[in-house]
Design an enzyme around this catalytic site. Sequence first.
Site, short mmCIF file in Angstrom:
data_model
loop_
_atom_site.label_atom_id
_atom_site.label_comp_id
_atom_site.label_asym_id
_atom_site.label_seq_id
_atom_site.Cartn_x
_atom_site.Cartn_y
_atom_site.Cartn_z
N GLU A 151 0.81 -1.22 0.00
CA GLU A 151 0.00 0.00 0.00
C GLU A 151 0.84 1.27 0.00
O GLU A 151 0.34 2.36 -0.29
CB GLU A 151 -0.92 0.02 1.24
CG GLU A 151 -2.00 -1.04 1.24
CD GLU A 151 -3.12 -0.77 0.26
OE1 GLU A 151 -3.07 0.28 -0.42
OE2 GLU A 151 -4.05 -1.58 0.17
N GLU A 206 7.38 -22.20 7.36
CA GLU A 206 7.61 -21.36 8.54
C GLU A 206 8.43 -22.05 9.61
O GLU A 206 8.94 -21.41 10.52
CB GLU A 206 6.27 -20.90 9.13
CG GLU A 206 5.49 -21.98 9.84
CD GLU A 206 4.22 -21.44 10.48
OE1 GLU A 206 4.07 -21.60 11.71
OE2 GLU A 206 3.38 -20.87 9.77
#
Length: 310
Positions: free
Chosen positions: A90, A121
């Site tokens: 953004e 992960e």
Amino acid sequence: MSGLSIDQQLERLTTESVNPLSDQIDTLSSLEIVRLINREDALIAEAVAKQEQAISEAIDVIADRIRRGGRLVYIGAGTSGRLGVLDASECPPTFNTPPELVVGLIAGGDSALRCPAEGVEDIPQRGEDDLRGVKLCSLDVVVGIATSGRTPYVIGGLTYANSIDAFSIGLACNEGSPLSNIAALMITPIVGPELISGSTRMKAGTATKMILNMLTTGVMVQLGKTYGNLMVDLRASNTKLVARTRRLMSRITGISIGQAQHILEQCDGDLKTAVVCHQCGVSMEQAQRLLRQAKGHLRTAIELGQRAPS
């Protein structure tokens, strides 16, 4: 927690514990579920507020490193990683930053934004590898996002960041986590157990999103990306944003939309340059020089231009 089994570690996490308020959630009506979630969500802002000092310190560090040529890099897995990538994505359209200034890394790569890559992960080396892949340097700041505070991918990434003197910040929703032993600065909003046990996309995810908003917004304000609360560094890349640029020019200077359009066209559509041109009565080149002198801060550039001898 290193001497405990994975089951024992997870049992100790606030975010993995069972919320007694929702133990009968499957018997509730839709309206009752909404009300229950809303009541729990109302507690998130209070948890974030307790971390205001740490968040402000993080903003100061990030802004300072960026001024000196560094970057902000988010690293996380699952929901945490997706939120970091979202916040990074953004920044270019909102603040006209280059895409490489704020980087979002997620375990498993971009495909993990849509398709879970949960096993990745658990590999600390992958965190280091991904940071090496973006050529992390000592001027950069790495924010490791891990709700549990124990995600190996994030811990591996922050350990590597420390080894090359990049500044490490941890963001977790559990106190006393392994991440807190690695990060130079820790942000720890304690939102409590989720209504759906272990579903940290809920309260923990909302708290994380709030904090990431604060980090990048605070940093961009410090870097001169706003004038008051107006996004004066936006990239006018479509019809809506071109129109917004005209309206902002008109609002800041008090001139008509038509006049604003004319000046913007003379300044290649750059709002800050156009505002300085009008407010200080200078050419585009002089306005750009004032903005460089003001390090991009529009208000400072206007003050410099208006103080200059005619």
